[in-house]
Design an enzyme around this catalytic site. Structure first.
Site, PDB file in Angstrom:
ATOM      1  N   ASP A 108      27.182  61.419  82.537  1.00 40.15           N
ATOM      2  CA  ASP A 108      27.401  62.343  81.396  1.00 40.15           C
ATOM      3  C   ASP A 108      27.596  63.739  82.131  1.00 40.15           C
ATOM      4  OD1 ASP A 108      27.400  60.136  79.783  1.00 40.15           O
ATOM      5  OD2 ASP A 108      25.283  60.527  79.141  1.00 40.15           O
TER       6      ASP A 108
ATOM      7  N   ALA B  94      27.801  65.170  69.898  1.00 37.47           N
ATOM      8  CA  ALA B  94      28.030  64.559  71.087  1.00 37.47           C
ATOM      9  C   ALA B  94      26.922  64.752  72.220  1.00 37.47           C
ATOM     10  CB  ALA B  94      29.144  65.153  71.941  1.00 37.47           C
TER      11      ALA B  94
ATOM     12  N   LEU C 114      17.643  64.561  72.590  1.00 39.52           N
ATOM     13  CA  LEU C 114      17.041  63.387  72.465  1.00 39.52           C
ATOM     14  C   LEU C 114      15.572  63.379  73.184  1.00 39.52           C
ATOM     15  CD1 LEU C 114      16.837  60.264  71.392  1.00 39.52           C
ATOM     16  CD2 LEU C 114      18.129  59.732  73.398  1.00 39.52           C
ATOM     17  N   SER C 115      15.821  63.962  74.436  1.00 40.74           N
ATOM     18  CA  SER C 115      14.355  64.157  75.356  1.00 40.74           C
ATOM     19  C   SER C 115      13.376  64.939  74.603  1.00 40.74           C
ATOM     20  CB  SER C 115      14.864  64.702  76.422  1.00 40.74           C
ATOM     21  OG  SER C 115      15.500  63.670  77.316  1.00 40.74           O
TER      22      SER C 115
END
Length: 243
Positions: free
Chosen positions: A41, A149, A156-157
């Site tokens: 990513d 995106a 998220l972490s």
């Protein structure tokens, strides 16, 4: 279909790049119909920054550790897969920051803009939404604004929400908030403009990072979604990004 292949520095990605070039040929970024980043990513993100001015589509192939935004490397016919791939528009954030000396810095971010403490001391941040103070004092390690995106990355972490790519939402997420301790963040419309003002910036310095571009000793930063520098990212029609 003409491809430009580019890979991260890992041995696996470099070997894959050679195989793809041998099979499909290599074209310059300007000549190519599609840019093919081979890696993770983070490497796709780098390519979006490097080539967004060419108005090309991107089809990432995963040779990284996670690859939320990448496609499987088990591809039999790349031309056919790319031809029927689903298109998703990545709209970046535009960031304008001012440091302690009054210098101005601008950048864009496809994943997130994050404000972080520079020393062992927590940062003290005031948050404004559309010029209205919504939080007078956030004491934290940091705070970020994420695109849909980018919601599966740093956001998220930091325990932020995963956003559907077509949601037109931004995630405002604290990083290790000390006060208010129970605040988990907020979801905002892309139409909002967000401002972070660093309090006690001389004693509690903070840096700002737009994806992988960092500026230090920041006093304030203005963040908004922009239609400039949009990129089209392609996904295998057999792979659901929504899932």
């Amino acid at each position: 279909m003409k491809f430009h292949f580019t890979s991260s520095s890992s041995i696996e990605a470099k070997n894959a790049e050679k195989k793809f070039i041998s099979k499909y040929n290599q074209y310059t970024p300007n000549e190519a119909d599609v840019i093919i980043p081979i890696g993770g990513d983070g490497f796709l993100l780098k390519c979006l920054h490097d080539y967004n001015n060419l108005n090309k589509s991107f089809f990432g192939i995963n040779y990284g550790s996670v690859g939320f935004l990448m496609n499987s490397n088990n591809l039999e016919n790349l031309s056919e897969t790319v031809d029927i791939a689903k298109k998703t528009v990545f709209k970046p954030l535009k960031m304008k920051a001012i440091n302690n000396n009054g210098d101005t810095f601008e950048s864009i971010a496809y994943n997130e803009v994050s404000l972080m403490r520079q020393t062992h001391q927590t940062a003290k941040v005031q948050i404004k939404i559309n010029d209205t103070i919504r939080m007078d004092l956030l004491v934290c390690d940091g705070v970020l604004v994420s695109t849909a995106a980018g919601s599966t990355a740093y956001n998220l972490s930091a325990h932020g929400s995963i956003l559907p790519l077509d949601s037109d939402l931004l995630a405002l997420t604290p990083i290790s908030a000390f006060r208010p301790r129970r605040w988990k963040g907020a979801l905002l419309s892309e139409k909002n403009t967000i401002e972070f003002i660093v309090k006690d910036f001389n004693d509690r310095p903070a840096s700002i990072t737009a994806d992988n571009i960092e500026f230090r000793d920041i006093k304030s930063v203005n963040i908004s979604s922009t239609n400039e520098n949009k990129c089209i990212v392609l996904f295998d029609s057999n792979h659901s990004m929504e899932d």
